[in-house]
Design an enzyme around this catalytic site. Structure first.
Site, PDB file in Angstrom:
ATOM      1  N   CYS A  19      38.097  43.926  45.788  1.00 57.82           N
ATOM      2  CA  CYS A  19      37.005  43.255  46.485  1.00 57.82           C
ATOM      3  C   CYS A  19      37.028  43.617  47.977  1.00 57.82           C
ATOM      4  O   CYS A  19      36.850  44.782  48.320  1.00 57.82           O
ATOM      5  CB  CYS A  19      37.034  41.759  46.234  1.00 57.82           C
ATOM      6  SG  CYS A  19      35.465  40.945  46.663  1.00 57.82           S
ATOM      7  N   HIS A  36      36.108  42.347  40.615  1.00 55.74           N
ATOM      8  CA  HIS A  36      37.389  41.683  40.368  1.00 55.74           C
ATOM      9  C   HIS A  36      37.895  42.012  38.962  1.00 55.74           C
ATOM     10  O   HIS A  36      37.413  41.437  37.981  1.00 55.74           O
ATOM     11  CB  HIS A  36      37.247  40.168  40.496  1.00 55.74           C
ATOM     12  CG  HIS A  36      37.045  39.689  41.891  1.00 55.74           C
ATOM     13  ND1 HIS A  36      38.087  39.342  42.717  1.00 55.74           N
ATOM     14  CD2 HIS A  36      35.916  39.515  42.618  1.00 55.74           C
ATOM     15  CE1 HIS A  36      37.612  38.965  43.898  1.00 55.74           C
ATOM     16  NE2 HIS A  36      36.298  39.061  43.863  1.00 55.74           N
ATOM     17  N   GLU A  91      40.608  41.062  37.653  1.00 55.29           N
ATOM     18  CA  GLU A  91      41.261  39.867  37.100  1.00 55.29           C
ATOM     19  C   GLU A  91      40.262  38.857  36.549  1.00 55.29           C
ATOM     20  O   GLU A  91      40.660  37.927  35.824  1.00 55.29           O
ATOM     21  CB  GLU A  91      42.151  39.219  38.162  1.00 55.29           C
ATOM     22  CG  GLU A  91      41.438  38.414  39.243  1.00 55.29           C
ATOM     23  CD  GLU A  91      40.808  39.238  40.345  1.00 55.29           C
ATOM     24  OE1 GLU A  91      40.328  38.636  41.320  1.00 55.29           O
ATOM     25  OE2 GLU A  91      40.798  40.489  40.241  1.00 55.29           O
TER      26      GLU A  91
END
Length: 226
Positions: free
Chosen positions: A86, A195, A197
């Protein structure tokens, strides 16, 4: 006894939010992970992850407070893998401009982080990407969607692709009101605007791809960390 069967990854701890989810995702993807700002952890790990949320200048200020630009620079200069996420991608460009405030980045890549030219900002949710042939990060997941949360991005790529003395970076694009850079792969330095994750199985596979590319040394002891 140190387990050297898994690559070691340090998640840089400089006050960024959402780092626990990054740590858990990296562990799920097969790495031994510590959250740390200590130099021996940052430099000694097989891979370093630089997370980032919020404003460009605030992230750069946080990194400077823990001497991260110097340590990251040492890793990159030594060919040691680094992955930005990011705003952790954005800070590797020349500068960011948010709300009229200009801040210098690390200057690894030419470009300016600016507000997206879209009717709806922030760009929040799942989106497709266009990855270059031979991408390590996106191997096997070129057609998947990834989760973005951002209002700013680099929307032009001005790297000198005609410089025969160096291999040009691989650039992945996405689109929200116009094209923007979704990821860059440049030797030891890689980064994603989205992202991983938060990107479900596709994000985990991207992290597996990156972890699988790490040269394993096992130099970072599991007992070391925050």
């Amino acid at each position: 006894m140190t387990n050297t069967s898994k690559p070691t990854v340090t998640v840089l701890d400089y006050g960024a939010g959402n780092v626990r989810s990054v740590v858990r995702a990296l562990e799920a993807a097969g790495a031994r992970v510590v959250l740390s700002r200590r130099e021996k952890d940052v430099l000694g790990a097989d891979g370093l992850v630089v997370p980032g949320v919020g404003a460009f200048k605030a992230v750069m200020d946080g990194l400077k407070e823990v001497d991260a630009p110097r340590m990251i620079g040492r890793r990159v200069a030594g060919g040691r893998p680094v992955l930005g996420i990011c705003v952790g991608l954005q800070i590797f460009f020349d500068k960011g401009v948010e709300h009229g405030v200009k801040a210098a980045g690390m200057g690894e890549w030419p470009g300016v982080v600016e507000r997206l030219k879209a009717d709806v900002v922030p760009h929040m949710g799942w989106n497709t990407i266009s990855a270059p042939e031979g991408s390590v990060l996106f191997h096997g997941i070129e057609n998947e969607r990834f989760y973005f949360v951002h209002s700013y991005a680099v929307q032009e790529w001005n790297f000198d692709q005609n410089n025969e003395s160096m291999v040009p970076p691989q650039v992945t694009w996405s689109d929200h009101g116009g094209p923007f850079i979704a990821a860059v792969e440049n030797g030891p330095l890689s980064a994603t605007q989205f992202h991983p994750e938060k990107s479900a199985e596709a994000g985990l596979q991207l992290l597996r791809n990156w972890i699988g590319s790490l040269p394993v040394t096992g130099r970072l002891d599991e007992s070391e960390g925050e």
